[in-house]
Scaffold this motif. Structure first.
Motif, PDB file in Angstrom:
ATOM      1  N   ALA A 272      36.120  41.633  31.778  1.00 53.55           N
ATOM      2  CA  ALA A 272      34.885  41.053  32.303  1.00 53.55           C
ATOM      3  C   ALA A 272      35.158  39.950  33.305  1.00 53.55           C
ATOM      4  CB  ALA A 272      34.035  40.513  31.153  1.00 53.55           C
ATOM      5  N   PHE A 273      36.279  39.260  33.150  1.00 60.44           N
ATOM      6  CA  PHE A 273      36.574  38.113  33.999  1.00 60.44           C
ATOM      7  C   PHE A 273      38.087  37.980  34.119  1.00 60.44           C
ATOM      8  CE2 PHE A 273      37.576  33.642  34.658  1.00 60.44           C
ATOM      9  CZ  PHE A 273      36.720  33.290  35.697  1.00 60.44           C
ATOM     10  N   GLY A 274      38.529  37.472  35.251  1.00 58.59           N
ATOM     11  CA  GLY A 274      39.949  37.245  35.438  1.00 58.59           C
ATOM     12  C   GLY A 274      40.293  37.094  36.902  1.00 58.59           C
ATOM     13  N   PHE A 275      41.540  36.757  37.163  1.00 60.27           N
ATOM     14  CA  PHE A 275      42.036  36.601  38.529  1.00 60.27           C
ATOM     15  C   PHE A 275      43.290  37.458  38.679  1.00 60.27           C
ATOM     16  CE2 PHE A 275      39.639  32.732  37.674  1.00 60.27           C
ATOM     17  CZ  PHE A 275      38.822  32.678  38.794  1.00 60.27           C
ATOM     18  N   PRO A 276      43.128  38.663  39.226  1.00 64.29           N
ATOM     19  CA  PRO A 276      44.278  39.562  39.363  1.00 64.29           C
ATOM     20  C   PRO A 276      45.322  39.002  40.330  1.00 64.29           C
ATOM     21  CG  PRO A 276      42.200  40.753  39.577  1.00 64.29           C
ATOM     22  CD  PRO A 276      41.870  39.301  39.631  1.00 64.29           C
ATOM     23  N   ASP A 277      46.574  39.116  39.941  1.00 63.67           N
ATOM     24  CA  ASP A 277      47.712  38.699  40.763  1.00 63.67           C
ATOM     25  C   ASP A 277      48.523  39.956  41.081  1.00 63.67           C
ATOM     26  OD1 ASP A 277      50.077  37.750  41.833  1.00 63.67           O
ATOM     27  OD2 ASP A 277      50.213  36.029  40.478  1.00 63.67           O
ATOM     28  N   ALA A 286      42.261  36.401  31.839  1.00 67.16           N
ATOM     29  CA  ALA A 286      41.453  37.611  31.626  1.00 67.16           C
ATOM     30  C   ALA A 286      40.635  37.513  30.345  1.00 67.16           C
ATOM     31  CB  ALA A 286      42.364  38.836  31.561  1.00 67.16           C
ATOM     32  N   VAL A 287      39.388  37.964  30.443  1.00 66.87           N
ATOM     33  CA  VAL A 287      38.504  38.055  29.279  1.00 66.87           C
ATOM     34  C   VAL A 287      38.176  39.528  29.084  1.00 66.87           C
ATOM     35  CG1 VAL A 287      36.261  37.435  28.319  1.00 66.87           C
ATOM     36  CG2 VAL A 287      37.517  35.782  29.731  1.00 66.87           C
ATOM     37  N   HIS A 288      38.581  40.083  27.957  1.00 68.80           N
ATOM     38  CA  HIS A 288      38.442  41.514  27.705  1.00 68.80           C
ATOM     39  C   HIS A 288      37.316  41.797  26.712  1.00 68.80           C
ATOM     40  CE1 HIS A 288      42.192  42.220  29.828  1.00 68.80           C
ATOM     41  NE2 HIS A 288      42.809  41.337  29.046  1.00 68.80           N
TER      42      HIS A 288
END
Length: 525
Positions: A272-277, A286-288
């Motif tokens: 639902a939320f996160g900052f991909p690297d 990350a929020v799963h």
């Protein structure tokens, strides 16, 4: 950005497409809303509905003209900037574009004239038929464009001919019934309906806040709220179908949207939320949400969704098979005639020809894919990963806006049923400030669909880097600047015309009232 011909050609097409798509959704949705409003007018004889149709029709006409002006340029770009693409797949891609121009666009353009100039020349029913023809033409036009685009995402009904070095149609019906194209069509059209509904809702709310044309505004909001609620719900359902088809046909796009770096045990969680690297191949903070992605993407509890790292490994294997196909193709071409083709070359191409496009990914690194090193093959395999961060957030913002539209239209649907549309000024202000949001969602949807399939211009068949024309970078850069200037001027003109028409408001309708009502008994003298 590197100022090479490929990057500049992509940038030019992206700019012109994004500009053009500012006009398309409103045209699609308003055409249907006009048909609904005029239907009520013909059935009831109430001139307020004729006045509504004329008013919103004026805004439709302004938007339609700008959409045509910006859309024509896009088709010319296939010859200007993407000449090898046109040569490679012109037999397939050109057919739906030609049908769109000959059938859908001329239908739409012809009846647009009847819509504007036929009010006093056609019967009520005749004019209503013209209005429905405008709506049908608008949506029919979108169908053929999206059939062409859907084929680029899932190239069915076609095969590569080694003798002509072109893709050729093997089953035109399969191209028409391409599930990706059909899903894209209904999803895109529904998004256009939402755009028009929010536009009508917001403009009508502005009238209520100003205390102007309140009867027209309330009726318009009632139509827009009910139509928009149905369209918003359908966008969610149809978007889910597009995601499911991506699991089958565009696995890398789906993995990038989810920033799913490795295959997870089924059913996969939704991030639902996160900052991909992308460099580190991980997602920070990350929020799963457990199981949700597996259910959406596969509609099962047991089917895994492959991760980016596993798909890159598969791409490397496909590239190696593509090199075999490329070598066989060169032998077939060198033979000169069908009879002289070595049997082993024919067999090798039949076994590995489907992976030929993957060998062309190596053209970025080496002229002859057969001479590629292991490092170059690995680099080409890594190129199959699109930009994860922009895809990840574009998708989530788009989906978030989609649920907001459901909430907004449902709220006004309830207020309409209670005859309380003007009881909550703050809600009217929310509707006014929501007018730009459907365009943001639509543009982000375009980013997800088109940016997500990079590096392919035709999924698995032709890399984008191999499809460009042999032009100078300075030439393309000059045209980019020219297009930006011209399109910006067009948008300013359209915004000015639209705002002036809205501020001016609906024109008084002098047609005699003709209410279809039951007879009344005259009072006794």
């Amino acid at each position: 950005m590197e100022f090479d011909i490929v990057s500049l050609s992509r940038l030019q097409f992206a700019i012109t497409a994004l500009y053009h798509f500012l006009f398309v959704p409103l045209t699609l949705g308003l055409s249907v809303l006009l048909a609904i409003m005029e239907t009520v007018y013909v059935m009831t004889g109430r001139k307020i509905w004729r006045q509504m149709t004329k008013f919103w029709g004026t805004l439709f006409g302004i938007n339609f003209v700008m959409g045509v002006a910006t859309g024509i340029v896009m088709e010319f770009q296939f010859g200007m900037n993407w000449s090898y693409y046109s040569h490679y797949v012109g037999d397939i891609f050109g057919a739906p574009l030609a049908i769109e121009g000959l059938m859908a666009f001329f239908l739409e353009a012809t009846f647009v004239g009847l819509f504007f100039f036929g009010w006093d020349k056609l019967s009520k029913l005749g004019h209503l038929v013209a209005t429905y023809a405008v709506a049908a033409g608008s949506n029919f036009s979108a169908l053929w464009i999206l059939i062409a685009n859907g084929w680029m995402q899932n190239p069915v009904g076609s095969a590569f001919n080694p003798q002509t070095m072109r893709m050729e149609i093997t089953d035109f019906f399969a191209v028409l019934m391409n599930p990706v194209a059909q899903a894209k069509f209904v999803h895109t059209v529904s998004a256009g309906y939402v755009t028009a509904a929010i536009f009508v809702l917001g403009v009508s709310a502005w009238y209520l806040l100003k205390g102007r044309s309140t009867e027209l505004a309330k009726r318009s909001m009632t139509v827009a709220a009910s139509f928009g609620l149905a369209a918003s719900l359908s966008v969610v359902v149809l978007g889910d179908e597009s995601g499911y088809l991506s699991t089958e046909h565009q696995k890398m796009k789906l993995a990038a949207i989810e920033a799913m770096w490795n295959t997870e045990p089924a059913p996969a969680a939704f991030t639902a939320f996160g900052f991909p690297d992308q460099e580190a191949r991980e997602t920070h903070y990350a929020v799963h949400i457990p199981m949700v992605m597996g259910l959406i993407g596969t509609r099962s509890l047991t089917t895994p969704i492959p991760g980016i790292n596993q798909l890159v490994a598969s791409a490397e294997d496909h590239i190696r098979k593509g090199i075999v196909a490329y070598d066989a193709l060169q032998k077939i071409r060198a033979a000169g005639s069908e009879a002289a083709v070595p049997a082993e070359a024919r067999t090798a191409f039949e076994d590995n020809g489907r992976w030929l496009g993957y060998a062309l990914l190596l053209k970025r690194y080496v002229d002859d894919p057969r001479t590629a090193t292991d490092a170059q093959i690995k680099a080409a395999a890594n190129d199959t990963v699109p930009g994860v961060l922009p895809l990840f957030w574009s998708f989530r913002i788009m989906v978030g806006l989609g649920f907001f539209f459901i909430l907004l239209t449902a709220t006004f649907f309830v207020l309409s049923a209670r005859r309380a549309l003007d009881h909550h000024p703050w809600l009217l202000r929310v509707a006014v400030f929501s007018i730009p949001l459907p365009w943001i969602a639509a543009e982000l949807g375009w980013v997800v669909a088109e940016f997500g399939r990079q590096p392919w211009i035709i999924e698995g068949v032709l890399p984008t880097a191999a499809a460009v024309s042999n032009l100078g970078a300075a030439t393309v850069l000059t045209t980019i600047v020219g297009f930006v200037v011209i399109y910006t001027v067009l948008i300013i003109i359209e915004m000015g015309l639209m705002l002036r028409a809205i501020k001016q408001g609906p024109e008084p309708d002098t047609e005699p009232e003709a209410i279809l009502a039951s007879p009344t008994i005259a009072p006794a003298e």
